[in-house]
Write a protein that holds these residues in place. Structure first.
Motif, short mmCIF file in Angstrom:
data_model
loop_
_atom_site.label_atom_id
_atom_site.label_comp_id
_atom_site.label_asym_id
_atom_site.label_seq_id
_atom_site.Cartn_x
_atom_site.Cartn_y
_atom_site.Cartn_z
N LYS A 43 0.82 -1.06 -0.14
CA LYS A 43 0.08 -0.04 -0.09
C LYS A 43 0.92 1.27 0.08
O LYS A 43 0.57 2.32 -0.71
CB LYS A 43 -1.01 -0.11 1.15
CG LYS A 43 -1.79 1.44 1.14
CD LYS A 43 -2.88 1.15 2.46
CE LYS A 43 -3.74 2.44 2.27
NZ LYS A 43 -4.55 2.46 3.63
N SER A 44 1.77 1.36 0.88
CA SER A 44 2.83 2.64 0.91
C SER A 44 3.54 2.75 -0.31
O SER A 44 3.66 3.72 -0.84
CB SER A 44 3.45 2.46 2.09
OG SER A 44 4.45 1.32 2.26
N GLN A 47 1.09 4.08 -2.92
CA GLN A 47 0.97 5.37 -2.86
C GLN A 47 2.03 6.18 -3.27
O GLN A 47 2.17 7.27 -3.77
CB GLN A 47 0.54 5.76 -1.44
CG GLN A 47 -0.61 5.34 -1.05
CD GLN A 47 -1.04 5.14 0.54
OE1 GLN A 47 -0.04 5.18 1.34
NE2 GLN A 47 -2.23 5.23 0.84
N ARG A 51 2.17 8.94 -6.12
CA ARG A 51 2.42 10.46 -5.85
C ARG A 51 3.64 11.13 -6.82
O ARG A 51 3.56 12.06 -7.29
CB ARG A 51 3.00 10.63 -4.51
CG ARG A 51 1.87 10.88 -3.47
CD ARG A 51 2.47 11.29 -1.95
NE ARG A 51 3.71 10.72 -1.69
CZ ARG A 51 3.33 9.25 -0.93
NH1 ARG A 51 2.25 8.81 -0.45
NH2 ARG A 51 4.53 8.80 -0.50
#
Length: 174
Positions: A43-44, A47, A51
């Motif tokens: 998940k991180s 992201q 970004r």
């Protein structure tokens, strides 16, 4: 427009996607396969990749090619290729770029500069290796943390010495 700065792991990921169209999922898979990644959780990492794609789009390094529903396809521009060519350039001026005075002081400073650069590269390699070992074997992290910190401190000190010598050479060349 001011050129944005991107982390090494971001540049490394997108360098591998040059010349291809890709989705966020494709970029995520490439990112997770790079040894310089800083996120290991899915998940991180997703992201982080998303970004940075948005940052690249806003700086015109990546363009959106097409969209199918919510899935966007992206392509890297020539501007990005120029950016990564710039990141491959050495941090230090080349020997021929530095003004070298013909006196003994200039020769001494030049020799000293080369010696300090060699020591700096050695210390940087040492720190990178400690980091790589920690990523492979996190259970021994406590044992190598002090060694890693010492090599990073040595890198900082040596970089300061290199910059000081380069400034002296530049001054004596005027």
């Amino acid at each position: 427009m001011k050129q944005r700065k991107f982390k090494k792991e971001v540049i490394d990921t997108f360098r591998l996607l040059t010349g291809k169209t890709f989705t966020i999922g494709d970029a995520l898979n490439v990112y997770l396969s790079t040894p310089t990644k800083i996120h290991s959780e899915s998940k991180s990492a997703r992201q982080f990749v998303h970004r940075n794609i948005l940052r690249f789009v806003s700086s015109a390094d990546i363009v959106q090619v097409k969209s199918e529903g919510r899935a966007y396809t992206y392509k890297i521009t020539e501007q990005f290729s120029a950016r990564i060519a710039g990141t491959n350039a050495p941090e230090f001026p080349k020997k021929e770029d530095l003004p070298i005075p013909n006196n003994a002081l200039g020769k001494n400073l030049t020799e000293r500069l080369h010696q300090q650069k060699l020591m700096l590269l050695t210390a940087m390699g040492e720190a990178e290796e400690y980091d790589a070992i920690y990523k492979e074997l996190p259970e021994i992290g406590a044992q190598i943390q002090d060694l890693y910190n010492e090599s990073r401190d040595r890198c900082s000190k040596l970089l300061g010495k290199v910059k000081a010598i380069e400034n002296l050479i530049a001054l004596s060349g005027n």
